[in-house]
Design an enzyme around this catalytic site. Structure first.
Site, PDB file in Angstrom:
ATOM      1  N   THR A  53       0.654  -1.553  -0.351  1.00 34.18           N
ATOM      2  CA  THR A  53       0.540   0.110   0.357  1.00 34.18           C
ATOM      3  C   THR A  53       0.656   1.386  -0.273  1.00 34.18           C
ATOM      4  OG1 THR A  53      -1.822  -1.343   1.379  1.00 34.18           O
ATOM      5  CG2 THR A  53      -2.081   1.036   0.989  1.00 34.18           C
ATOM      6  N   TYR A 141       4.021 -12.006   5.349  1.00 38.28           N
ATOM      7  CA  TYR A 141       3.302 -11.593   4.694  1.00 38.28           C
ATOM      8  C   TYR A 141       2.485 -12.955   3.349  1.00 38.28           C
ATOM      9  CZ  TYR A 141       0.461  -8.187   2.323  1.00 38.28           C
ATOM     10  OH  TYR A 141      -0.759  -7.899   1.861  1.00 38.28           O
ATOM     11  N   LYS A 169       1.161 -12.125   8.945  1.00 37.91           N
ATOM     12  CA  LYS A 169      -0.206 -11.436   7.944  1.00 37.91           C
ATOM     13  C   LYS A 169      -0.689 -11.885   7.288  1.00 37.91           C
ATOM     14  CE  LYS A 169      -1.067  -7.026   5.221  1.00 37.91           C
ATOM     15  NZ  LYS A 169      -0.761  -5.734   4.225  1.00 37.91           N
TER      16      LYS A 169
END
Length: 299
Positions: A53, A141, A169
């Site tokens: 992001t 992740y 995550k």
């Protein structure tokens, strides 16, 4: 009745922070410090810097270091600062890991190497090398929608044996597999999909690394507190209230694009500039986003 507390090495309400840019596309460090402060004031206790992001594929190593140092300077004493260091090149990832440690990061976020689709043995070797590169705790992740492959549960069980691999995550959105991890390992699981923040918390997840948290950190903070207190009625109500914002930020266009547009609408950022290959939200997309945020009572 309060539930049994969970371990939270990386806080509970984390945001995968966007990277503010000037109108002409240069890194805006003043805006980054302002945004980081705003997010922590609003209820975050962790920030991921240079995650997806944060448009990490389009920022240079020098810019990543500058951004990380700026955020650490602004809020490093008030929150866990996690550096996104993942690439699909192990040697480069190790360089970024060491750079992040020197720049003051408190932890590392290592995404599954994308595009090259390594074997599970390759993933194990890659993540082990990252964990061995510094003394910082590591969050893996798992996002097969972007990387092309999942981190299999058996692989995560092996990686959990490393003392510095402490969290995952999860954007695989597999609550069943996550339940096994929580039951069989000491790994902390963080929601990587805002639509599943409450389900993850309800089964023992430690928190979230959110995109919608750019505009709803206060709401997510209250939701975490409600779950911790065993008050699922309140948690469900908050989750329902935030759903229009999840729709606006996560489904109207790419998350980084819409998060920047939302922050511009709220007056936190001066623009919604992104770097190619992303393009800024259109006026039509912003109009829909405004309606979503108003429905969520965030504007």
């Amino acid at each position: 009745m309060p539930v049994e507390p969970v371990t939270r090495s990386f806080g509970s309400v984390g945001v995968a922070m966007v990277t503010p840019l000037t109108d002409t596309g240069e890194l805006d460090l003043d805006a980054a410090q302002h945004l980081a402060t705003h997010l922590i004031d609003d209820g975050c206790d962790a920030l991921v810097v240079s995650g997806t992001t944060g448009e990490s594929p389009t920022t240079s190593d020098v810019e990543k270091e500058q951004l990380l140092r700026a955020v650490v300077e602004a809020v490093g004493e008030r929150a866990v600062i996690i550096a996104g260091i993942g690439t699909n090149d192990t040697a480069h990832t190790l360089e970024l890991s060491r750079q992040a440690a020197k720049a003051g990061a408190h932890g590392l976020l290592a995404v599954t190497p994308y595009y090259s689709k390594p074997s599970q043995a390759g993933l194990t070797a890659h993540f082990t090398a990252v964990a061995d590169a510094t003394g910082l705790p590591v969050m893996l992740y798992d996002i097969p929608g972007r990387s092309g492959i999942p981190i299999q549960t058996e692989t995560l069980l092996r990686l959990a044996e490393h003392p510095r691999i402490v969290a995952v995550k999860d954007a695989k959105d597999d609550l069943y597999a996550g339940s096994w991890l929580l039951d069989r390992t000491g790994l902390e699981v963080y929601s990587g999909s805002d639509q599943l923040n409450l389900p993850w918390l309800s089964i023992g997840g430690s928190g979230m690394i959110s995109v919608v948290g750019h505009v709803a950190a206060a709401q997510y903070r209250r939701m975490v507190e409600a779950v911790d207190a065993g008050d699922l009625v309140t948690a469900r109500r908050i989750n329902s209230e935030v759903l229009p914002a999840v729709r606006g930020v996560m489904t109207r266009a790419q998350g980084a694009v819409m998060a920047k547009a939302a922050l511009e609408l709220m007056g936190v950022l001066p623009n919604r500039t992104v770097r190619l290959p992303q393009t800024a939200a259109t006026n039509e997309e912003v109009a829909l986003l405004r309606s979503d945020l108003e429905e969520a009572k965030l504007l």
